[in-house]
Write a protein that holds these residues in place. Sequence first.
Motif, mmCIF file in Angstrom:
data_model
loop_
_atom_site.group_PDB
_atom_site.id
_atom_site.type_symbol
_atom_site.label_atom_id
_atom_site.label_comp_id
_atom_site.label_asym_id
_atom_site.label_seq_id
_atom_site.Cartn_x
_atom_site.Cartn_y
_atom_site.Cartn_z
ATOM 1 N N ILE A 321 1.200 -31.891 15.588
ATOM 2 C CA ILE A 321 0.101 -31.733 16.555
ATOM 3 C C ILE A 321 -1.225 -31.568 15.803
ATOM 4 O O ILE A 321 -2.218 -32.199 16.124
ATOM 5 N N GLU A 322 -1.184 -30.729 14.749
ATOM 6 C CA GLU A 322 -2.415 -30.497 13.994
ATOM 7 C C GLU A 322 -2.902 -31.769 13.320
ATOM 8 O O GLU A 322 -4.089 -32.052 13.291
ATOM 9 N N ALA A 323 -1.945 -32.536 12.775
ATOM 10 C CA ALA A 323 -2.322 -33.781 12.099
ATOM 11 C C ALA A 323 -2.940 -34.738 13.120
ATOM 12 O O ALA A 323 -3.940 -35.423 12.831
ATOM 13 N N THR A 324 -2.354 -34.775 14.331
ATOM 14 C CA THR A 324 -2.883 -35.655 15.374
ATOM 15 C C THR A 324 -4.280 -35.208 15.773
ATOM 16 O O THR A 324 -5.198 -36.019 15.876
ATOM 17 N N GLN A 325 -4.437 -33.867 15.960
ATOM 18 C CA GLN A 325 -5.760 -33.341 16.322
ATOM 19 C C GLN A 325 -6.793 -33.752 15.272
ATOM 20 O O GLN A 325 -7.879 -34.193 15.593
ATOM 21 N N ARG A 326 -6.383 -33.585 14.018
ATOM 22 C CA ARG A 326 -7.284 -33.899 12.913
ATOM 23 C C ARG A 326 -7.719 -35.366 12.985
ATOM 24 O O ARG A 326 -8.887 -35.689 12.857
ATOM 25 N N GLU A 327 -6.740 -36.242 13.214
ATOM 26 C CA GLU A 327 -7.059 -37.672 13.261
ATOM 27 C C GLU A 327 -8.007 -37.984 14.408
ATOM 28 O O GLU A 327 -8.950 -38.745 14.251
ATOM 29 N N ILE A 328 -7.723 -37.360 15.578
ATOM 30 C CA ILE A 328 -8.577 -37.611 16.746
ATOM 31 C C ILE A 328 -9.994 -37.139 16.454
ATOM 32 O O ILE A 328 -10.967 -37.839 16.725
ATOM 33 N N ILE A 329 -10.090 -35.929 15.835
ATOM 34 C CA ILE A 329 -11.406 -35.365 15.531
ATOM 35 C C ILE A 329 -12.184 -36.271 14.578
ATOM 36 O O ILE A 329 -13.341 -36.604 14.812
ATOM 37 N N PHE A 330 -11.514 -36.732 13.525
ATOM 38 C CA PHE A 330 -12.197 -37.599 12.553
ATOM 39 C C PHE A 330 -12.598 -38.918 13.202
ATOM 40 O O PHE A 330 -13.680 -39.444 12.964
ATOM 41 N N THR A 331 -11.702 -39.445 14.036
ATOM 42 C CA THR A 331 -11.995 -40.724 14.680
ATOM 43 C C THR A 331 -13.195 -40.563 15.602
ATOM 44 O O THR A 331 -14.128 -41.384 15.579
ATOM 45 N N LEU A 332 -13.187 -39.476 16.390
ATOM 46 C CA LEU A 332 -14.280 -39.213 17.325
ATOM 47 C C LEU A 332 -15.591 -39.023 16.574
ATOM 48 O O LEU A 332 -16.606 -39.654 16.889
ATOM 49 N N GLY A 333 -15.536 -38.154 15.535
ATOM 50 C CA GLY A 333 -16.729 -37.900 14.725
ATOM 51 C C GLY A 333 -17.230 -39.192 14.103
ATOM 52 O O GLY A 333 -18.430 -39.485 14.096
ATOM 53 N N GLY A 334 -16.285 -40.001 13.607
ATOM 54 C CA GLY A 334 -16.620 -41.272 12.952
ATOM 55 C C GLY A 334 -17.266 -42.236 13.924
ATOM 56 O O GLY A 334 -18.223 -42.941 13.575
ATOM 57 N N MET A 335 -16.766 -42.266 15.168
ATOM 58 C CA MET A 335 -17.315 -43.170 16.180
ATOM 59 C C MET A 335 -18.775 -42.824 16.463
ATOM 60 O O MET A 335 -19.624 -43.709 16.587
#
Length: 519
Positions: A321-335
């Motif tokens: 879950i944490e890894a998924t959250q991290r990916e979503i956060i980075f993707t969102l921030g990156g977008m």
Amino acid sequence: MYKSPLNSTDDRFWIADEHGGSPFEHRDTWKILIIDGNPEVHAVIRTGLINVKFDEKPLCFFNTASEKEAKQLLLEQPDVALIVLGRGEESIGVELRLLRYIRQELNNSHVRIILLSPHSECEPEEKMIVEYDINAYMTAQELTSQKLFSTLYGALRSYRDIMTIELNRKGMEKIIEASGSIFKLQSMRTFASGILTQLTALMRLNKNALYCRFSGFAAMKNQHDFYILAATGDFSQLVDQPVQKVLSLSVRASLEQAVIEKRSLCLGNRYVGYFQSLSGTENVVYLEGAHLWNEWERNWVELFCSNVGIAFDNISLNDEIEATQREIIFTLGGMVEARSKETGHHVKRVAECSSLLARLYGLSSEEAELLRLASPMHDVGKVAVEDAILNKPGRLTREEFNMMKSHTVHGFEMLCHSKRKILQTAAWIALQHHEKFNGQGYPYGLRGDKIHIHARITAVADVFDALSNDRCYRPAWPMEKVVDLFCRERGEHFDPDLVELLIGNLDRFIGIQKAFPDG
Ligand SMILES: [Fe+2]
Ligand SMILES: [Fe+2]
């Protein structure tokens, strides 16, 4: 036979050890304490039971004629199984005092007690038998008969059964306690070390900690080999090593057998726990001890390990879950960064720099990790700002700049409704990352430590990264110029303590830039 040091002042007192040698050997015997003023009684009991064994364990006699020494002995030997307590004709009351001492003061309800009377007129009262849980009553005349054997045998059987129940109760208590501690969410490494501690404690319940030593480790499969996550005893030097490289052939063979059969195994004095998480990760716990394990211990370990399996799943699920959250956060921030024409790895570098700065500042590792996860979202509110303003090449009008500044409040409003700690942290960072230490920032002009430390840290990390990397509208600043700016803005734009830490550890921050290059 060896003499107790207590013997020196009282020649009526002696302790006999049937097995001779060191008192440490008492541990695999049934301890019987005979308290009687008549030496003949001691001799008759010992002679009558000399080669008797119960449950394959021999008897070991402790003899005394003194009340004081009997008390001392009971304190030193809490695992005495049976007391044969003589009732002296002249010293009525001594046995009552001893009974009270055993059952009430020592609170020892396990030891079995046989009362011995000089003759049949000395029968104990019924009240005494009930109140002090007396197992049997015999007269001195009966000592030579078969009754001696059957009475002692019956009392020992009852002691063994009481102890079995008691031990099982303690085992269950320990399992409940241990399971509670492993179900707290924690890192896989802390978890693995916790399992070893709890398992070892569970194993020690039934054994004197002086005599038993356990060694073990917990390992997790990583691609092709198991890596040791935590270890104890003989294996304690092997943490982080691959099993294949550092363990003996026989230990590896035990592990292999468990992995092939996909189940936990008890192999002599070794236990191999095998756990496969829902995502397929394989974990093993290996424990070896000096003693063969009995059935109860195997049951405890299996029960405990079935909980370990569930906890392993919980932790790997949480990792996932944490890894998924991290990916979503980075993707969102990156977008967001991409929309405002920022460069590729800006948010990753801000995350790493914020986390490093947090640790240097003295925040806990948990808080530094929180900052690493939350800081990439500092500009998430820019999604509410029009493209025309966001990417305007020239200078912004006052109104446009006000629109631009609103990304802080928009970001906060987007994130603050979540109860998740990461998103809560991110909300405050989004709101305050443009505040300045001197109170000249926006949106609220907060000053000094009125600005949350997370936002003060992210502000330093964000500007440091922005200046030291190329932007579409300007090349990267040389590092000296970046450092100059931070020196000038120390206590103005930025928290002076954080600027000190940035400049004092510049190499490490430059290292992060190099680890995540753009392009
Ligand atoms: Fe911003
Ligand atoms: Fe940024």
